[in-house]
Design a protein around this motif. Structure first.
Motif, PDB file in Angstrom:
ATOM      1  N   HIS A   1      42.591  37.580  39.466  1.00 43.22           N
ATOM      2  CA  HIS A   1      43.213  36.286  39.754  1.00 43.22           C
ATOM      3  C   HIS A   1      42.386  35.440  40.736  1.00 43.22           C
ATOM      4  O   HIS A   1      42.229  34.228  40.546  1.00 43.22           O
ATOM      5  CB  HIS A   1      44.612  36.543  40.330  1.00 43.22           C
ATOM      6  CG  HIS A   1      45.374  35.313  40.651  1.00 43.22           C
ATOM      7  ND1 HIS A   1      46.004  34.543  39.694  1.00 43.22           N
ATOM      8  CD2 HIS A   1      45.608  34.678  41.829  1.00 43.22           C
ATOM      9  CE1 HIS A   1      46.590  33.513  40.271  1.00 43.22           C
ATOM     10  NE2 HIS A   1      46.365  33.561  41.575  1.00 43.22           N
TER      11      HIS A   1
ATOM     12  N   HIS B   1      40.571  31.611  40.648  1.00 47.40           N
ATOM     13  CA  HIS B   1      40.608  30.508  41.627  1.00 47.40           C
ATOM     14  C   HIS B   1      39.191  30.100  42.037  1.00 47.40           C
ATOM     15  O   HIS B   1      38.864  28.920  42.136  1.00 47.40           O
ATOM     16  CB  HIS B   1      41.369  30.934  42.882  1.00 47.40           C
ATOM     17  CG  HIS B   1      42.859  30.807  42.764  1.00 47.40           C
ATOM     18  ND1 HIS B   1      43.494  29.642  42.394  1.00 47.40           N
ATOM     19  CD2 HIS B   1      43.868  31.697  42.982  1.00 47.40           C
ATOM     20  CE1 HIS B   1      44.808  29.815  42.391  1.00 47.40           C
ATOM     21  NE2 HIS B   1      45.061  31.059  42.733  1.00 47.40           N
TER      22      HIS B   1
ATOM     23  N   SER C   1      45.293  30.923  49.222  1.00 52.68           N
ATOM     24  CA  SER C   1      46.447  30.927  48.320  1.00 52.68           C
ATOM     25  C   SER C   1      47.646  31.519  49.051  1.00 52.68           C
ATOM     26  O   SER C   1      47.628  31.690  50.269  1.00 52.68           O
ATOM     27  CB  SER C   1      46.112  31.736  47.071  1.00 52.68           C
ATOM     28  OG  SER C   1      46.043  33.098  47.402  1.00 52.68           O
TER      29      SER C   1
ATOM     30  N   ASP D   1      48.228  28.093  40.719  1.00 51.88           N
ATOM     31  CA  ASP D   1      48.015  28.995  39.576  1.00 51.88           C
ATOM     32  C   ASP D   1      48.074  28.260  38.237  1.00 51.88           C
ATOM     33  O   ASP D   1      48.901  27.369  38.038  1.00 51.88           O
ATOM     34  CB  ASP D   1      49.068  30.107  39.613  1.00 51.88           C
ATOM     35  CG  ASP D   1      48.855  31.010  40.805  1.00 51.88           C
ATOM     36  OD1 ASP D   1      47.801  30.891  41.465  1.00 51.88           O
ATOM     37  OD2 ASP D   1      49.743  31.840  41.073  1.00 51.88           O
TER      38      ASP D   1
HETATM   39 ZN    ZN Z   1      46.832  31.992  42.824  1.00 49.18          ZN
END
Ligand code: ZN
Ligand code: KG4
Length: 337
Positions: A111, A115, A136, A300
């Motif tokens: 993940h 980003h 985040s 996201d």
């Molecule tokens: Zn995220």
């Protein structure tokens, strides 16, 4: 090559299609904010069930938007971690199943790598190497990036992530969930001179962060002033100033220590206006350039997963049919594709 990206690590379902020649063809996002609001935070089991309901409808939507069929897809990328284990397994199971049914490779994406590479979707992407500030809800990291999968973590938060600090402080000030953006909006109306909070860990060397003390500063000040509405914006402002200042000081230090002159800022908190203004000033002063994803890709989304997956699939990486998900997954354990 055309790649589907599926993001289900937390409380947003994102699906997108990336095309190697034409760039991003389509993306769609479903936010679970309304689902979790009455509980004051994300309920993992509800999150998983909602991802189950939303992934395939969103997939149909992006395929219709892009006017492509299954035969036009060459790979499927899904977020395999870090995040909520059940939510991740939904994306992993659906991603692997689609890849198997369509006879194309699937690839597991980190993940935070998503980003980190998100600014590559913009018209003027940064060259390698660059320094990435990832801010985040779950992570605050400074990373030296020498290429896809070539990551060296320079510093990170020793306690709360920047977004988590925004969310927790917002909750303590009675701003509900999701608190970060609400706190930022309120801060915009506050007087920055009224309260001064500490700049944690900026007076010692190193590139680590600590944000958990700031929520205590905020809540103590709030109580000392009788918890009246009148001081709330000023407290929000002092909190935001302290976070933004600490982030900016460490970014400058990372640029100076490495001699790298490109800074990528990504993750939900990179949508914060005060942070963008401050980093802009810092970068001008330091002779560096700052790169952001467009606002909707700071938080996201499926587009960043499709892009990161494309970079790995293109380099020949693919997963066997068995799959797993990692609730915790250190990024410096990744290797180049
Ligand atoms: Zn995220
Ligand atoms: O990247 P993201 O969507 O999800 C994670 O990977 O965690 O980041 C969400 C985080 C939340 O903590 C949210 O409060 C924060 O980003 N956030 C903001 C703003 N927009 C989102 N924090 C401060 N200012 C904002 N404008």
């Amino acid at each position: 090559m055309r790649v589907i990206g599926i993001e289900t690590s937390c409380d947003e379902t994102g699906v997108a299609i990336y095309d190697a020649q034409r760039g991003l063809l389509a993306h769609a996002l479903h936010s679970q904010v309304a689902l979790h609001a009455e509980y004051g935070g994300v309920v993992p089991e509800l999150a998983s069930r909602d991802h189950v309901r939303k992934v395939l409808p969103l997939l149909r939507e992006v395929m219709a938007q892009a006017r492509i069929g299954a035969a036009d897809i060459h790979g499927v990328a899904y977020t395999a971690g870090p995040g909520l284990a059940g939510a991740l397994l939904v994306g992993a199971a659906i991603g692997r199943s689609l890849a198997w049914a369509w006879g194309v490779p699937a690839v597991a994406v980190h993940h935070m790598e998503g980003h980190l590479l998100a600014p590559m979707l913009e018209p003027d992407p940064p060259d390698f190497p660059f320094i990435a500030l990832l801010v985040s809800g779950g992570h605050t990291q400074l990373v030296r990036v020498d290429g896809v999968g070539r990551y060296h973590i320079l510093g990170e938060s020793l306690d709360d992530a920047a977004g988590e600090a925004f969310d927790k402080t917002a909750k303590l000030l009675g701003l509900g969930y999701p608190g970060g953006p609400a706190l930022a909006r309120l801060a915009g109306q506050g007087d920055p001179r009224r309260f001064q909070f500490p700049r944690p860990m900026t007076d010692r060397p190193g590139l680590d962060f600590s944000f958990s003390g700031l929520k205590t500063s905020a809540v103590n000040t709030w109580r000392a002033h009788g918890m009246v509405d009148e001081v709330r914006a000023d407290i929000a402002c002092a909190f935001q100033e302290a976070v933004v200042d600490a982030l900016s000081i460490k970014c400058r230090r990372a640029l100076e220590q490495t001699g790298v002159r490109r800074l990528v800022v990504s993750g939900g908190v990179s949508a914060n206006t005060a942070l963008r203004v401050r980093l802009g000033e810092m970068a001008r002063d330091a002779g560096a350039q700052v790169y952001y994803p467009r606002l909707e890709f700071c938080t996201d989304n499926g587009a960043m997963i499709a892009y990161a997956g494309y970079r790995r699939l293109q380099a020949g990486q693919a997963e066997p049919l068995a799959f797993s998900a990692m609730a915790r997954w250190p990024m410096d354990g990744l290797s180049p594709p």
